[in-house]
Design a protein around this motif. Structure first.
Motif, PDB file in Angstrom:
ATOM      1  N   UNK A  95       4.989   0.537  -1.700  1.00 16.22           N
ATOM      2  CA  UNK A  95       5.869  -0.089  -0.716  1.00 16.22           C
ATOM      3  C   UNK A  95       5.124  -0.368   0.586  1.00 16.22           C
ATOM      4  N   UNK A  96       4.207   0.530   0.937  1.00 18.60           N
ATOM      5  CA  UNK A  96       3.421   0.311   2.151  1.00 18.60           C
ATOM      6  C   UNK A  96       2.510  -0.905   1.988  1.00 18.60           C
ATOM      7  N   UNK A  97       1.968  -1.088   0.778  1.00 17.40           N
ATOM      8  CA  UNK A  97       1.079  -2.223   0.523  1.00 17.40           C
ATOM      9  C   UNK A  97       1.839  -3.543   0.548  1.00 17.40           C
ATOM     10  N   UNK A  98       3.043  -3.521   0.045  1.00 17.95           N
ATOM     11  CA  UNK A  98       3.812  -4.762  -0.062  1.00 17.95           C
ATOM     12  C   UNK A  98       4.650  -5.045   1.175  1.00 17.95           C
ATOM     13  N   UNK A  99       4.667  -4.112   2.130  1.00 15.26           N
ATOM     14  CA  UNK A  99       5.423  -4.334   3.353  1.00 15.26           C
ATOM     15  C   UNK A  99       6.888  -4.001   3.240  1.00 15.26           C
ATOM     16  N   UNK A 100       7.311  -3.354   2.148  1.00 17.30           N
ATOM     17  CA  UNK A 100       8.720  -2.987   1.991  1.00 17.30           C
ATOM     18  C   UNK A 100       8.958  -1.517   2.325  1.00 17.30           C
ATOM     19  N   UNK A 101       7.929  -0.871   2.850  1.00 13.97           N
ATOM     20  CA  UNK A 101       8.033   0.547   3.222  1.00 13.97           C
ATOM     21  C   UNK A 101       8.704   0.660   4.583  1.00 13.97           C
ATOM     22  N   UNK A 197     -10.180   2.113   4.995  1.00 12.69           N
ATOM     23  CA  UNK A 197     -10.691   1.424   3.810  1.00 12.69           C
ATOM     24  C   UNK A 197      -9.871   0.152   3.590  1.00 12.69           C
ATOM     25  N   UNK A 198     -10.528  -0.892   3.097  1.00 14.02           N
ATOM     26  CA  UNK A 198      -9.846  -2.153   2.792  1.00 14.02           C
ATOM     27  C   UNK A 198      -9.511  -2.183   1.312  1.00 14.02           C
ATOM     28  N   UNK A 199      -8.251  -2.447   0.992  1.00 17.83           N
ATOM     29  CA  UNK A 199      -7.822  -2.487  -0.403  1.00 17.83           C
ATOM     30  C   UNK A 199      -7.130  -3.818  -0.682  1.00 17.83           C
ATOM     31  N   UNK A 200      -7.009  -4.150  -1.921  1.00 18.56           N
ATOM     32  CA  UNK A 200      -6.373  -5.397  -2.329  1.00 18.56           C
ATOM     33  C   UNK A 200      -5.124  -5.086  -3.140  1.00 18.56           C
ATOM     34  N   UNK A 351      -0.901   2.259   6.652  1.00 15.95           N
ATOM     35  CA  UNK A 351      -1.409   0.966   6.203  1.00 15.95           C
ATOM     36  C   UNK A 351      -0.925  -0.138   7.119  1.00 15.95           C
ATOM     37  N   UNK A 352      -1.706  -1.198   7.194  1.00 12.99           N
ATOM     38  CA  UNK A 352      -1.304  -2.364   7.958  1.00 12.99           C
ATOM     39  C   UNK A 352      -1.928  -3.620   7.365  1.00 12.99           C
ATOM     40  N   UNK A 353      -1.184  -4.719   7.443  1.00 14.08           N
ATOM     41  CA  UNK A 353      -1.754  -6.020   7.094  1.00 14.08           C
ATOM     42  C   UNK A 353      -1.790  -6.915   8.321  1.00 14.08           C
ATOM     43  N   UNK A 364      -5.398  -5.825   3.475  1.00 20.15           N
ATOM     44  CA  UNK A 364      -4.596  -4.638   3.774  1.00 20.15           C
ATOM     45  C   UNK A 364      -5.549  -3.491   4.092  1.00 20.15           C
ATOM     46  N   UNK A 365      -5.329  -2.845   5.213  1.00 23.31           N
ATOM     47  CA  UNK A 365      -6.164  -1.730   5.641  1.00 23.31           C
ATOM     48  C   UNK A 365      -5.388  -0.430   5.461  1.00 23.31           C
ATOM     49  N   UNK A 366      -6.041   0.578   4.911  1.00 21.74           N
ATOM     50  CA  UNK A 366      -5.436   1.896   4.753  1.00 21.74           C
ATOM     51  C   UNK A 366      -6.264   2.903   5.549  1.00 21.74           C
TER      52      UNK A 366
END
Length: 400
Positions: A95-101, A197-200, A351-353, A364-366
């Protein structure tokens, strides 16, 4: 402003409050800080709190206006099994990655009311600690003390010269005061250490096990490197009396037998890096046998003068000197008595985009935050020696 931007502004403001409070805590234990400086630091804390609260109000207002209506679901039941906790963690992670968190629903708060992000569950932290041992974690050799406060003190009693009782058979003699134990107070202040760290989004397609494996591996590597650096920095603070060079076996014996307290003889060990171990492994005794011998209680370890030798990677414990003439490190003693690591046990993810350049690069940065402090405890419990070469023992002279 978009909801995600408001959320990141609120989280950033909360971190600034933590930074200001940490600066104030450091100043409180620093005798050289003036009252005027303390007043300024206190005012800064209040100012950052006001900004954080304003950012929170804006975030709440955005939700009321319907900007975050999709995030207004009821909180999920609290998981009560290890498997359920992992599943909930993976769901929050995705959810944090997709922005729904939803930060207002799920983000944990520290004791100061600041957002700390997605807290790492205890069972995953346990897995991280187990994995760190594979990365030459020095913390397994020092004393790790779990703490629940950001700061605190410990009282240390030093060994002092003890005099015997006085003979008072003479009725006119007076009784002298006995020796009082020599003690001092050691202060600790939990620090925050972070890495990004940068993740996809391809990580989202992996199974829960793969996601947990990735998070665990990354946290273990970063935490090990960070804590190793701080432990070695603490050991670098040993006084000159606890640092020396050795060139032969007798020099090593002098350190073990004379510079270490007899009470540490049963717990003392040697700590060196790969290069130092390679040199020690070539040293021969007076009979032409290699001085290092296998440990009968641990087949993967060797003994030097009946004490175990611990070896860690050169990338963590580096050589001194030059490339053509290196000097190798060799710690002798009991690191658990020498160094204390105060562990806050509160690792978290954010996390932030939008921030940290993620918006410009569509990434996306974690960010992981580890909270601990390392202090030198008993500086006489370990001796730091260096060597370029340890001479072989000379054969005993045969009687004519």
């Amino acid at each position: 402003m978009k909801y995600e931007e408001l959320k990141n502004t609120w989280i950033t403001a909360g971190q600034k409050v933590s930074d200001a409070q940490n600066a104030l805590q450091l100043a409180l234990v620093d005798d050289e800080v003036s009252a005027e400086t303390l007043k300024e630091l206190k005012a800064k804390v209040e100012a950052t709190k006001a900004k954080r609260d304003l950012a929170k109000e804006q975030l709440d207002e955005a939700e009321k206006e319907g900007v975050a209506q999709a995030r207004q679901n009821l909180p999920t039941p609290i998981p009560n099994t290890a498997e359920a906790i992992k599943e909930q963690f993976v769901k929050d992670f995705k959810d944090m990655l997709t922005g729904t968190y939803s930060a207002t629903l799920t983000t944990k708060l520290d004791e100061n009311g600041n957002g700390v992000g997605l807290t790492i569950p205890q069972d995953i932290q346990t897995a991280v600690n187990k994995l760190k041992r594979q990365f030459d974690a020095l913390e397994q050799y020092v004393d790790v003390i779990p703490v629940s406060n950001l700061s605190g003190t410990r009282v240390i009693e030093k060994l002092s010269e003890i005099t015997p009782f006085k003979n008072i058979d003479d009725e006119e003699d007076t009784i002298n005061d006995v020796d009082e134990p020599s003690a001092y107070i050691l202060k600790y202040l939990i620090q925050r250490y972070a890495g990004i760290s940068t993740i996809t989004n391809t990580l989202l397609k992996e199974s829960s096990e793969k996601i947990i494996e990735w998070v665990t591996d990354w946290l273990a590597k970063k935490s090990t490197a960070t804590r190793n650096a701080k432990i070695l920095a603490a050991l670098d603070g040993l006084p000159a009396s606890q640092k020396t060079t050795v060139t032969n076996v007798d020099d090593i014996k002098n350190v073990v037998n004379v510079k270490l307290d007899p009470a540490l003889q049963t717990t003392a060990f040697y700590l060196t890096n790969q290069s130092g171990f390679n040199e020690l492994d070539k040293v021969k005794d007076a009979f032409g046998h290699y001085l290092l011998q296998p440990n009968p209680q641990n087949a993967t370890q060797k003994l030097l003068l009946s004490k175990p030798v611990v070896v860690i990677s050169d990338k963590f414990l580096k050589n001194g000197g030059t490339a053509s003439k290196p000097t190798y490190p060799l710690f002798i003693g009991d690191l658990k008595e020498a160094v204390k690591l105060f562990d806050r046990e509160q690792m978290s993810l954010l996390m932030t985009n939008v921030g940290a350049g993620a918006f410009e690069k569509d990434q996306t940065k974690i960010r992981a935050i580890d909270r601990f402090d390392v202090r030198l405890w008993d500086e006489e419990a370990v001796v730091f020696t260096t060597f370029t070469k340890i001479d072989d023992e000379k054969p005993a002279t045969q009687a004519s």
